[in-house]
Scaffold this active site. Structure first.
Site, short mmCIF file in Angstrom:
data_model
loop_
_atom_site.label_atom_id
_atom_site.label_comp_id
_atom_site.label_asym_id
_atom_site.label_seq_id
_atom_site.Cartn_x
_atom_site.Cartn_y
_atom_site.Cartn_z
N GLU A 50 14.62 9.37 -18.65
CA GLU A 50 13.22 9.11 -18.98
C GLU A 50 12.53 8.79 -17.67
O GLU A 50 12.80 7.75 -17.06
CB GLU A 50 13.12 7.93 -19.95
CG GLU A 50 11.72 7.49 -20.28
CD GLU A 50 11.69 6.22 -21.11
OE1 GLU A 50 10.64 5.54 -21.06
OE2 GLU A 50 12.68 5.89 -21.80
N ASP A 61 4.01 -1.88 -19.07
CA ASP A 61 5.09 -2.11 -18.11
C ASP A 61 5.17 -3.56 -17.65
O ASP A 61 4.14 -4.19 -17.38
CB ASP A 61 4.92 -1.20 -16.89
CG ASP A 61 5.04 0.27 -17.24
OD1 ASP A 61 5.76 0.56 -18.21
OD2 ASP A 61 4.43 1.10 -16.57
#
Length: 264
Positions: A50, A61
């Site tokens: 990924e 994130d």
């Protein structure tokens, strides 16, 4: 068209284990090293890669990944570098490569153009964390046309109607969010993930992989008691940051150990 991502999960299952999905940002610490890092990850136990193009507003994130993507952007990463990286990685390893991207860069690049360039580079599909299937008609059409996988996210807060839609429109696997919030390591994985995977199964999900908060072999093994795959990001980015390619290889091997049945 057969999904390479589904096939990789099925191949792991045929070996009596779950799949290890490994995340790394493209362009960190520089483009060529990030390519070597992805190859290293594939050669040390990852079943699916990924890869994340750095983005200026990474709402999902955690701090380790934000630090890496900020550095990559500062070093001059451009979105087109995504295809350069995917092309080189897929020429060197057989592991399917998914691109994890926020939706705005795809829109800016052009949905059909992005799909065509990703397919031409040998990419397997997209993970799209910030767009839902009902808003992704253009991507559903482009991915169907090009044979790319569509991995949508399911959260513990998702309604049954939404889960039904996510399962129907996802290919490859459904990205099952273990906890609400940003990515990063957590000492205790939320039990909500187990419940969510069970709900996805009820709606017909063939493959569900759990991400967000998984950082070691023990947590991977726990997730794989009920899910098809475990997604690890922060721990790998930290290993690359602190130990380079050798550190990444060692961490990937250790994490991959969690995919094997405990009886072995």
């Amino acid at each position: 068209m057969t999904s390479r991502v589904s096939a990789a999960i099925d191949a792991a299952r045929a070996e009596g284990r779950g799949a290890f999905v490994g995340y790394l940002p493209i362009g960190y610490p520089d483009l060529q090293t990030s390519i070597e890092a992805a190859v290293t990850l594939a050669e040390n136990g990852a079943d699916i890669l990924e890869l994340g193009p750095p983005y200026s507003d990474p709402v999902m994130d955690g701090p380790v990944i934000q630090e890496a993507t900020t550095a990559a952007l500062a070093a001059g990463f451009k979105l087109r570098d995504t295809f350069t990286a995917v092309r080189e990685i897929t020429s060197r390893v057989d592991v399917p490569v998914l691109v994890m991207t926020y939706w705005n860069p795809v829109l800016q690049y052009g949905v059909d153009r992005f799909a065509d360039d990703l397919a031409a580079a040998g990419g397997a599909g997209l993970i799209t964390p910030d767009i839902t299937p009902d808003a992704a008609g253009e991507w559903v059409a482009a991915s169907t046309r090009t044979g790319l996988d569509r991995v949508f996210l399911a959260a513990p807060t998702s309604t049954d109607d939404r889960l039904e839609m996510i399962v129907r429109e996802s290919t490859g696997f459904v990205y099952t969010v273990s906890t609400m919030g940003i990515t990063g390591e957590r000492a205790q994985l939320d039990a909500a993930a187990r419940t969510l995977v069970a709900r996805l199964r009820e709606h017909g999900a063939a493959h569900a992989c759990v991400g967000i908060g998984i950082s070691n072999a023990e947590q991977v093994a726990g997730v794989l008691e009920y899910a098809d795959g475990a997604i690890v990001g922060t721990a790998l980015v930290r290993a690359l940051r602190d130990g380079g390619l050798d550190g990444l290889a060692a961490t990937a091997q250790a994490i991959a150990g969690g995919t094997k049945p405990r009886s072995l």
